[in-house]
Design an enzyme around this catalytic site. Structure first.
Site, mmCIF file in Angstrom:
data_model
loop_
_atom_site.group_PDB
_atom_site.id
_atom_site.type_symbol
_atom_site.label_atom_id
_atom_site.label_comp_id
_atom_site.label_asym_id
_atom_site.label_seq_id
_atom_site.Cartn_x
_atom_site.Cartn_y
_atom_site.Cartn_z
ATOM 1 N N HIS A 309 -14.567 14.513 6.954
ATOM 2 C CA HIS A 309 -13.204 14.471 7.118
ATOM 3 C C HIS A 309 -12.402 13.309 7.068
ATOM 4 O O HIS A 309 -13.314 12.229 7.529
ATOM 5 C CB HIS A 309 -12.851 15.385 8.657
ATOM 6 C CG HIS A 309 -11.350 15.741 8.689
ATOM 7 N ND1 HIS A 309 -10.282 15.113 8.756
ATOM 8 C CD2 HIS A 309 -10.929 17.105 8.538
ATOM 9 C CE1 HIS A 309 -9.323 15.848 9.105
ATOM 10 N NE2 HIS A 309 -9.835 16.911 8.870
ATOM 11 N N ASP A 367 -13.646 24.142 8.080
ATOM 12 C CA ASP A 367 -13.982 25.102 7.103
ATOM 13 C C ASP A 367 -15.556 25.381 7.095
ATOM 14 O O ASP A 367 -16.062 26.137 6.267
ATOM 15 C CB ASP A 367 -13.691 24.447 5.830
ATOM 16 C CG ASP A 367 -12.212 24.251 5.674
ATOM 17 O OD1 ASP A 367 -11.729 23.228 5.592
ATOM 18 O OD2 ASP A 367 -11.617 25.157 5.867
HETATM 19 C C1 SDX Z 1 -9.546 20.433 5.374
HETATM 20 O O1 SDX Z 1 -6.852 16.028 6.149
HETATM 21 C C2 SDX Z 1 -7.011 17.459 7.031
HETATM 22 O O2 SDX Z 1 -6.517 17.218 8.349
HETATM 23 C C3 SDX Z 1 -7.409 18.556 6.211
HETATM 24 C C4 SDX Z 1 -7.761 19.858 7.200
HETATM 25 C C5 SDX Z 1 -6.448 20.533 7.603
HETATM 26 O O3 SDX Z 1 -6.622 20.931 8.796
HETATM 27 O O4 SDX Z 1 -5.378 20.261 7.093
HETATM 28 O O5 SDX Z 1 -8.651 19.405 8.404
HETATM 29 C C6 SDX Z 1 -8.480 20.906 6.378
HETATM 30 O O6 SDX Z 1 -9.386 19.926 4.423
HETATM 31 C C7 SDX Z 1 -10.991 19.816 5.814
HETATM 32 C C8 SDX Z 1 -11.838 19.236 4.956
HETATM 33 C C9 SDX Z 1 -12.440 20.575 3.922
HETATM 34 N N1 SDX Z 1 -13.257 19.786 2.878
HETATM 35 C C10 SDX Z 1 -14.488 19.717 2.636
HETATM 36 O O7 SDX Z 1 -15.245 20.140 3.652
HETATM 37 C C11 SDX Z 1 -15.182 19.190 1.310
HETATM 38 C C12 SDX Z 1 -16.249 18.239 1.680
HETATM 39 N N2 SDX Z 1 -15.715 17.136 2.467
HETATM 40 C C13 SDX Z 1 -15.613 15.950 1.319
HETATM 41 O O8 SDX Z 1 -15.227 16.126 0.069
HETATM 42 C C14 SDX Z 1 -14.911 14.879 2.198
HETATM 43 O O9 SDX Z 1 -15.478 14.516 3.132
HETATM 44 C C15 SDX Z 1 -13.432 15.012 2.460
HETATM 45 C C16 SDX Z 1 -12.426 15.391 1.272
HETATM 46 C C17 SDX Z 1 -12.970 15.889 3.621
HETATM 47 C C18 SDX Z 1 -12.810 13.621 3.108
HETATM 48 O O10 SDX Z 1 -12.831 12.767 2.125
HETATM 49 P P1 SDX Z 1 -12.567 11.094 2.330
HETATM 50 O O11 SDX Z 1 -11.955 10.950 3.780
HETATM 51 O O12 SDX Z 1 -12.017 10.586 0.970
HETATM 52 O O13 SDX Z 1 -14.162 10.535 2.677
HETATM 53 P P2 SDX Z 1 -14.759 9.821 1.516
HETATM 54 O O14 SDX Z 1 -14.924 10.475 0.244
HETATM 55 O O15 SDX Z 1 -14.190 8.357 1.316
HETATM 56 O O16 SDX Z 1 -16.251 9.877 2.236
HETATM 57 C C19 SDX Z 1 -16.799 8.633 2.841
HETATM 58 C C20 SDX Z 1 -18.188 8.499 2.395
HETATM 59 C C21 SDX Z 1 -18.610 8.707 0.769
HETATM 60 O O17 SDX Z 1 -19.842 7.933 0.703
HETATM 61 P P3 SDX Z 1 -19.640 6.264 0.228
HETATM 62 O O18 SDX Z 1 -19.068 6.266 -0.903
HETATM 63 O O19 SDX Z 1 -19.233 5.649 1.425
HETATM 64 O O20 SDX Z 1 -21.247 6.255 -0.011
HETATM 65 O O21 SDX Z 1 -18.892 9.916 2.814
HETATM 66 C C22 SDX Z 1 -19.386 10.673 1.733
HETATM 67 C C23 SDX Z 1 -18.557 10.153 0.521
HETATM 68 O O22 SDX Z 1 -19.522 10.189 -0.824
HETATM 69 N N3 SDX Z 1 -19.103 12.042 1.998
HETATM 70 C C24 SDX Z 1 -19.933 12.951 1.781
HETATM 71 C C25 SDX Z 1 -19.116 14.274 2.184
HETATM 72 N N4 SDX Z 1 -17.909 13.885 2.650
HETATM 73 C C26 SDX Z 1 -18.104 12.421 2.535
HETATM 74 N N5 SDX Z 1 -21.004 13.185 1.283
HETATM 75 C C27 SDX Z 1 -21.543 14.333 1.125
HETATM 76 N N6 SDX Z 1 -20.951 15.599 1.446
HETATM 77 C C28 SDX Z 1 -19.627 15.461 2.067
HETATM 78 N N7 SDX Z 1 -19.033 16.612 2.696
#
Ligand code: SDX
Length: 429
Positions: A309, A367
């Site tokens: 998140h 989720d």
């Molecule tokens: C919702 O914003 C809100 O408040 C949203 C929400 C609401 O109520 O409105 O809470 C609802 O959208 C919840 C999120 C649902 N999405 C998912 O579950 C999809 C999977 N999650 C990811 O795609 C990700 O965690 C996000 C999109 C939720 C957040 O993205 P960020 O903040 O841009 O995080 P990031 O991509 O910068 O991640 C930081 C690191 C990265 O690795 P490095 O580049 O540092 O090596 O964490 C890794 C990412 O690759 N990472 C994950 C991951 N989430 C982050 N790696 C594997 N699986 C994951 N799910």
């Protein structure tokens, strides 16, 4: 205005310096007001994804991502989920206070009497194939509502704004249920004024003309709690989309339709449907290590859906509530041994021990478990994000109303770092 101090920025290239005011809210980190940054220093600021950027002031929802805290108008989400109901929470988000019994009755009656949709809207559904994704239908039908409600699109009229808010909250379940009925070729079911908000949604989705239908109180209460915890979440992608669309003066129906569009993405509200697809793909506990390796591999597009998140670097408090609900609801509904729940819990347990997830502070989000409950209620996975949209509509309209009422509200118009071709003349040909 709260106590202000300043931050001084020095441009090392020119020695020029400028002071910028610091604004402190009632909760959360202080904010540097950089509105004059370009004028004072000649620079834009750059923050793709808005990781460190506050886009507005708001009194509605507060999140402390490190502590895993979520407050709606100051009330902890855990207490609202346990003690309140979705319509009272909707009143809280819209008006700032929980309703007393008279206000509860008034608000419930208003919402109940706006649940029907114009009969000619039903013709819109015939234009969609039965395999149309219900979110595509929702975007289209909600966006078209302004064509029917000319009496509530003057955004500068507070009464119009309030009527539009009531209509959107009330009609979303009717529009959503109709999209489900269309997808299964069953006749639409009208809303009933003797039903609760969630009871109405269930009967519009699952009742058929040829049989009596009784709303299951367990399902009704489960849906009501899930809607409470999905109702708002400060400036997430879809809410920010609603605010940006609204900043141009677009009518509220168009703004909410834009929010539905943004919510659909798998990185946002579409994740609940993607979690079920992911669990189906993993299939068995023995495959979890292989999928965790895929999730950790930067070259592999696979993500652990429902994990991570932007704000929560701790367990999403909503995920904790839903996780607990899973056991209660599935036990009551007789699905205690749901294979998806078993797999999801093992996946969470194993992932949370992996350095990759620990170092990045990746936890289950709202989720991760919600789809398991929706599935136990008989809701198909292509309707999961629709459920999210129904619940989040009150948050979107509350944030939209707050933005429109801002005295210094202006159109949102970000700038860029231009990296394209510099000026060049058209070639002689
Ligand atoms: C919702 O914003 C809100 O408040 C949203 C929400 C609401 O109520 O409105 O809470 C609802 O959208 C919840 C999120 C649902 N999405 C998912 O579950 C999809 C999977 N999650 C990811 O795609 C990700 O965690 C996000 C999109 C939720 C957040 O993205 P960020 O903040 O841009 O995080 P990031 O991509 O910068 O991640 C930081 C690191 C990265 O690795 P490095 O580049 O540092 O090596 O964490 C890794 C990412 O690759 N990472 C994950 C991951 N989430 C982050 N790696 C594997 N699986 C994951 N799910």
């Amino acid at each position: 205005m709260p106590k202000q101090d300043t931050v001084t920025i020095i441009d090392n290239a020119t020695g020029k310096k400028a002071e910028f005011p610091v604004i402190r809210g009632s909760e959360g980190p202080p904010v540097v007001d950089i509105g004059r940054f370009y004028r004072e220093l000649g620079y834009f600021t750059f923050d793709p994804g808005f990781v460190s950027t506050a886009s507005c002031r708001s009194n509605i929802t507060f999140i402390d991502g490190d502590a895993g805290v979520l407050l709606y108008r100051g009330y902890p989400i855990e207490q609202l989920a346990e003690k309140s109901n979705f319509l009272d929470v909707s009143h809280l988000l819209l008006y700032g206070e929980l309703p007393d019994s008279k206000q509860h009755d008034q608000f419930s009656s208003i919402i109940r009497h706006h649940t029907m949709i114009n009969e000619s809207l039903k013709g819109f559904y015939d234009g969609f194939y039965h395999d149309a994704h219900p979110m595509a239908i929702l975007v289209g039908v909600v966006g078209s509502l302004s064509a029917f409600y000319h009496d509530s699109t003057d955004i500068h009229n507070p009464e119009h704004r309030e009527i539009a808010a009531h209509r959107l909250i009330a009609k979303m379940p009717t529009i959503a249920a109709a999209s489900y009925k269309h997808s299964i070729g069953e006749p639409f079911v009208y809303p009933r004024n003797d039903q609760s908000y969630c009871g109405n949604l269930l009967q519009m989705m699952f009742s058929i003309p040829s049989e009596r239908y009784e709303v299951d109180p367990i399902a009704e209460r489960a849906l009501d709690m899930i809607f409470i915890i999905h109702a708002d979440h400060e400036q997430n992608a879809s809410t920010s989309t609603v605010r940006l669309a609204g900043s141009s003066g677009a009518n509220p129906f168009a703004c909410i339709s834009s929010g539905i569009t943004a919510l659909w993405g798998p990185a946002h509200g579409g994740a609940n449907e993607a979690v079920l697809q992911m669990l189906a793909e993993i299939g068995d506990v023995k495959n979890i290590p292989r999928y965790l390796e895929k999730a950790k591999d930067r070259n592999d597009p696979f993500r652990l859906m429902g994990f991570g998140h932007r704000v929560y670097k701790n367990y999403d408090p909503r995920a904790k509530i839903i996780r607990k609900m899973c056991h209660e609801v599935l036990n009551k509904l007789g699905d205690a041994n749901d294979p998806y729940l078993e797999l999801a819990m093992r996946l969470e347990e194993i992932a949370l021990k992996e350095d990759y997830f620990i170092e990045r502070r990746l936890y289950p989000n709202v989720d991760f478990y919600s789809g398991i409950i929706y599935r136990a209620l008989g809701i198909p996975s292509n309707m999961f994000t629709v459920m999210f949209a129904i619940a989040r509509t009150v948050g979107w309209v509350a944030q939209w109303m707050e933005m429109i009422a801002e005295p210094d509200q202006r159109i949102g118009r970000p700038r860029q770092i231009y990296t394209g071709a510099s000026r060049r003349d058209y070639p002689d040909r």
